[in-house]
Design an enzyme around this catalytic site. Structure first.
Site, PDB file in Angstrom:
ATOM      1  N   ASP A 269     -26.195 -11.000  16.354  1.00  0.00           N
ATOM      2  CA  ASP A 269     -26.013  -9.906  17.318  1.00  0.00           C
ATOM      3  C   ASP A 269     -27.154 -10.004  18.330  1.00  0.00           C
ATOM      4  O   ASP A 269     -28.288  -9.589  18.051  1.00  0.00           O
ATOM      5  CB  ASP A 269     -26.024  -8.553  16.614  1.00  0.00           C
ATOM      6  CG  ASP A 269     -24.774  -8.302  15.775  1.00  0.00           C
ATOM      7  OD1 ASP A 269     -24.227  -9.278  15.215  1.00  0.00           O
ATOM      8  OD2 ASP A 269     -24.363  -7.135  15.664  1.00  0.00           O
TER       9      ASP A 269
ATOM     10  N   LYS B 293     -17.280  -4.676  19.312  1.00  0.00           N
ATOM     11  CA  LYS B 293     -18.011  -3.959  18.272  1.00  0.00           C
ATOM     12  C   LYS B 293     -18.635  -2.709  18.873  1.00  0.00           C
ATOM     13  O   LYS B 293     -19.349  -2.782  19.872  1.00  0.00           O
ATOM     14  CB  LYS B 293     -19.091  -4.842  17.645  1.00  0.00           C
ATOM     15  CG  LYS B 293     -19.918  -4.124  16.573  1.00  0.00           C
ATOM     16  CD  LYS B 293     -20.913  -5.062  15.917  1.00  0.00           C
ATOM     17  CE  LYS B 293     -21.859  -4.314  14.988  1.00  0.00           C
ATOM     18  NZ  LYS B 293     -22.843  -5.213  14.334  1.00  0.00           N
TER      19      LYS B 293
ATOM     20  N   LYS C  25     -20.570  -6.115  22.204  1.00  0.00           N
ATOM     21  CA  LYS C  25     -21.012  -4.985  21.392  1.00  0.00           C
ATOM     22  C   LYS C  25     -21.657  -3.947  22.297  1.00  0.00           C
ATOM     23  O   LYS C  25     -22.402  -4.288  23.218  1.00  0.00           O
ATOM     24  CB  LYS C  25     -21.995  -5.490  20.332  1.00  0.00           C
ATOM     25  CG  LYS C  25     -22.635  -4.416  19.465  1.00  0.00           C
ATOM     26  CD  LYS C  25     -23.559  -5.070  18.437  1.00  0.00           C
ATOM     27  CE  LYS C  25     -24.403  -4.055  17.699  1.00  0.00           C
ATOM     28  NZ  LYS C  25     -25.318  -4.695  16.720  1.00  0.00           N
TER      29      LYS C  25
END
Length: 219
Positions: free
Chosen positions: A92, A185, A156
């Site tokens: 991430d 996400k 995300k």
């Protein structure tokens, strides 16, 4: 999705988290059967060992460039390399938000491309954190388009450390932009089942939550 728990990346990224705290979160992720457990880089190796020993179908996710995204590309790449060597399945990565705000999208894309290549060569996936609370709608759209161009697997919403988290509006905008090309996400501030369902209804494929256990208890 067959199992609701597989929407969740069970997460502990607080700077004061101790190894014992991480162990507890790992045990929760295994017992809840989440999609992944998301930790800071120094905990990846122990997380890998724990998940492997458990035999659970839970991925190990590591953050990189966290939480500001303002490191050099080389620094981020080295951080990612170490996380992959320690056994991360997913990365991430925080986008360089300052370069995005300046309209330097070529910089953003070059950086994401570099990291995406590293991830894919190691069988890992890349989620790009674009920090929606700091972007205009137009910048959110461009960030998603740049992520797609550069080979990210997910976009995300948030780190949860910049004063704002996921919103249904941002998730819907991201999903509209990337369609089926990338996954989305939602992360930051998702604390109840109502919050979780709102993000999924808006188009989220994955949810980053520290309150996973409480949310799943509501079902």
């Amino acid at each position: 999705m067959d199992k609701f728990s597989k929407y969740f990346d069970h997460t502990l990224l607080k700077p004061e988290a101790t190894p014992q705290d991480i162990l507890y979160v790992l045990s929760e992720a295994v017992s809840l059967d989440t999609a992944a457990v998301c930790v800071n880089g120094c905990h990846v190796r122990s997380a890998r060992r724990y998940i492997d020993a458990s035999g659970a179908d839970v991925k190990v996710a590591a953050v990189a460039g966290f939480p500001l995204g303002a490191m050099s590309t080389n620094a981020k790449a080295y951080e990612v390399q170490l996380a992959l060597e320690d056994g991360a399945d997913e990365i991430d990565l925080v986008m360089n938000i300052g370069q995005a705000k300046a309209g330097n999208w070529a910089y953003v894309e070059d950086e994401v491309y570099t990291i995406a290549e590293m991830c894919h060569e190691n069988g890992a996936i890349l989620k790009l954190i674009i920090e929606t609370c700091l972007l205009t709608d137009e910048e959110i759209v461009q960030a998603c388009e740049s992520a797609r161009t550069a080979g990210a697997d997910f976009v995300k919403t948030s780190t949860g450390f910049s004063g704002g988290g996921a919103t249904a509006h941002a998730v819907a905008l991201m999903k509209k932009t990337v369609g089926d090309d990338l996954k989305v996400k939602a992360s930051g501030g998702i604390r109840t089942l109502t919050d979780a369902r709102a993000m999924i209804d808006a188009g989220a494929d994955r949810l980053g939550c520290s309150a996973t256990a409480d949310i799943l208890k509501e079902i």
